[in-house]
Write a protein that holds these residues in place. Sequence first.
Motif, PDB file in Angstrom:
ATOM      1  N   GLU A  63       0.959  -1.183   0.077  1.00 25.35           N
ATOM      2  CA  GLU A  63       0.053  -0.007  -0.055  1.00 25.35           C
ATOM      3  C   GLU A  63       0.696   1.256   0.196  1.00 25.35           C
ATOM      4  O   GLU A  63       2.269   1.245  -0.067  1.00 25.35           O
ATOM      5  N   ASN A  65       3.175   3.950   1.077  1.00 27.36           N
ATOM      6  CA  ASN A  65       4.114   4.022   2.288  1.00 27.36           C
ATOM      7  C   ASN A  65       4.158   2.809   3.198  1.00 27.36           C
ATOM      8  O   ASN A  65       4.361   2.803   4.340  1.00 27.36           O
ATOM      9  N   TYR A  66       3.780   1.654   2.568  1.00 28.78           N
ATOM     10  CA  TYR A  66       3.726   0.452   3.309  1.00 28.78           C
ATOM     11  C   TYR A  66       3.825  -0.811   2.685  1.00 28.78           C
ATOM     12  O   TYR A  66       3.193  -1.001   1.626  1.00 28.78           O
ATOM     13  N   GLU A  67       4.517  -1.689   3.236  1.00 26.42           N
ATOM     14  CA  GLU A  67       4.877  -3.095   2.418  1.00 26.42           C
ATOM     15  C   GLU A  67       4.945  -4.014   3.729  1.00 26.42           C
ATOM     16  O   GLU A  67       5.718  -3.994   4.435  1.00 26.42           O
ATOM     17  N   LYS A  68       4.344  -5.289   3.412  1.00 29.49           N
ATOM     18  CA  LYS A  68       4.116  -6.119   4.427  1.00 29.49           C
ATOM     19  C   LYS A  68       4.335  -7.626   3.828  1.00 29.49           C
ATOM     20  O   LYS A  68       3.565  -7.921   2.921  1.00 29.49           O
TER      21      LYS A  68
END
Length: 251
Positions: A63, A65-68
């Motif tokens: 997403e 500013n986000y990575e998991k």
Amino acid sequence: MNKGLLRIFLFITTFLLGCKKDSNLIVKEKPALILQAGYDDNESEDFKYYSDSTYTFYIKRIEFNYEKIEKFNGFCHLKNDTLYFTPFEFKPTQSEKAILKNNFIEFIGEHSSYRLEIKKNKTSIKSKLNFKNIKDLAVFTYYPESEKSNYKQYDLNQSELEKANEILEKCFKENKLRLRKSSEYVKQCIAVKNINNEIEVWVSCYCKSSFTKNGYKFYLIDMNDGGNCNISIKINITKGTYSELQIAGLA
């Protein structure tokens, strides 16, 4: 013995000793891939089942500013059309088993299932339903909310699927002033047997969008409004009829 012959003798001796040592080594074969299933072509979710009864599961969420990234592995075995996870459940969904059905793996939960589409299949289990001529439609399994439900789980055969689709198309034609064209919707179906032992198909239709484009195949959509972009219909295959056409937001 001259130095040249001595070197040749030592080389041959060393080579033979090396071969003898290598013959005692046990080469472990890499387990063969039996099943692979995923959420989409981007492999954001990827499940693999191997010939040594191990599995791996990979989830990637990206997403702004986000990575998991999450990785799971464990053991399971295939019996008939069902994967059994032992000694530990499939952690992402807390499932003890998953069923291979209609080119999907359904990881069974308490009242619902999580689905992944089969990409590679080296088992003898094949899809019972052919969707080649039925576009934008997905069939889900019914899970009763209580044991007192008046409906029972039912699996459609190909003839029943085609009949349900014909009745659905008839509904769109007879209500064309209220509804959009059938081709503008994705459709989600749940098949059951009612208290009279009749086969019913509950159909929910949603306008195509970036949200529903692929997701409709994997999980049941929950939408509260939307007008004629959110409709539901009940089909009775046994009687060959449809009823209870409902359009969101209309009384």
